[in-house]
Write an enzyme that holds these catalytic residues in place. Structure first.
Site, PDB file in Angstrom:
ATOM      1  N   CYS A   1       0.827  -1.382   0.020  1.00  0.00           N
ATOM      2  CA  CYS A   1       0.459  -0.088   0.176  1.00  0.00           C
ATOM      3  C   CYS A   1       0.879   1.009   0.305  1.00  0.00           C
ATOM      4  O   CYS A   1       0.358   2.255  -0.457  1.00  0.00           O
ATOM      5  CB  CYS A   1      -1.230  -0.409   1.142  1.00  0.00           C
ATOM      6  SG  CYS A   1      -0.156  -0.205   2.808  1.00  0.00           S
TER       7      CYS A   1
ATOM      8  N   CYS B   1      -2.691  -3.239   8.716  1.00  0.00           N
ATOM      9  CA  CYS B   1      -2.197  -1.728   9.230  1.00  0.00           C
ATOM     10  C   CYS B   1      -1.606  -1.963  10.272  1.00  0.00           C
ATOM     11  O   CYS B   1      -0.975  -0.997  11.154  1.00  0.00           O
ATOM     12  CB  CYS B   1      -3.368  -0.816   8.986  1.00  0.00           C
ATOM     13  SG  CYS B   1      -4.346  -0.745   7.733  1.00  0.00           S
TER      14      CYS B   1
ATOM     15  N   CYS C   1      -2.397   5.031   5.289  1.00  0.00           N
ATOM     16  CA  CYS C   1      -4.152   5.145   5.678  1.00  0.00           C
ATOM     17  C   CYS C   1      -4.694   5.472   7.382  1.00  0.00           C
ATOM     18  O   CYS C   1      -3.858   5.595   8.429  1.00  0.00           O
ATOM     19  CB  CYS C   1      -5.133   3.924   5.537  1.00  0.00           C
ATOM     20  SG  CYS C   1      -4.350   2.649   6.308  1.00  0.00           S
TER      21      CYS C   1
ATOM     22  N   ASP D   1       2.705   2.369   2.527  1.00  0.00           N
ATOM     23  CA  ASP D   1       2.403   3.264   3.838  1.00  0.00           C
ATOM     24  C   ASP D   1       3.521   2.965   4.630  1.00  0.00           C
ATOM     25  O   ASP D   1       4.041   1.854   4.510  1.00  0.00           O
ATOM     26  CB  ASP D   1       0.623   2.918   4.355  1.00  0.00           C
ATOM     27  CG  ASP D   1      -0.571   3.036   3.882  1.00  0.00           C
ATOM     28  OD1 ASP D   1      -0.147   4.033   3.512  1.00  0.00           O
ATOM     29  OD2 ASP D   1      -0.850   2.966   4.237  1.00  0.00           O
TER      30      ASP D   1
HETATM   31 FE1  FES Z   1      -1.744   0.624   4.083  1.00  0.00          FE
HETATM   32 FE2  FES Z   1      -3.282   0.454   6.295  1.00  0.00          FE
HETATM   33  S1  FES Z   1      -3.575   0.328   3.978  1.00  0.00           S
HETATM   34  S2  FES Z   1      -1.347   0.295   6.086  1.00  0.00           S
END
Ligand code: FES
Length: 129
Positions: free
Chosen positions: A37, A106, A62, A39
């Site tokens: 993702c 996450c 996110c 992140d």
């Molecule tokens: Fe990647 Fe939440 S979508 S940490």
């Protein structure tokens, strides 16, 4: 109030994150990312006498990742290193009142950031810094 997929606690920690920011001269820092993702989470720890006396985070991610980071800092403050090492992503998700299945990763990011920060601390200790 209408219930979305997120618990009230998740929304609360997302809207009002606890301990967001950096620690100057931290005892340990952990940075991890999720390539899927994109992140990234960075966790700063201040440790004295084997106890986490302060924790702050910076998360570029996110809402669930921000809520997980925020909750993690709350969970680990005042804990010993061993107690903090035992905190799993499930514990973080549970403390948040649960996360939707697609958002479990996450909270894994938070667990990994915590482990990385504690490892960084231990490494610094061994180097005698
Ligand atoms: Fe990647 Fe939440 S979508 S940490």
């Amino acid at each position: 109030m209408a219930q979305g997929p997120y618990s009230e606690k998740v929304m609360d920690h997302f809207m009002h994150p606890r301990n967001m920011g950096e620690i100057e001269d931290p005892s340990g820092v952990g940075e991890v990312g999720n390539p899927a993702c994109g992140d990234v989470m960075r966790l700063y720890l201040k440790i004295e006498n084997d106890t986490i006396i302060d924790a702050k985070f910076k998360t570029f991610g996110c809402g669930a990742a921000i809520a997980s980071s925020s909750m993690t800092t709350e969970l680990i403050k005042g804990k010993s290193i061993d107690e903090a090492l035992a905190i799993s992503n499930e514990a973080v998700a549970e403390a948040l009142g649960g996360l939707p299945p697609a958002k479990q990763h996450c909270s894994v990011l938070a667990e990994e950031a915590l482990q990385a920060a504690l490892e960084d601390y231990k490494k610094k200790q061994q180097e005698g810094k």
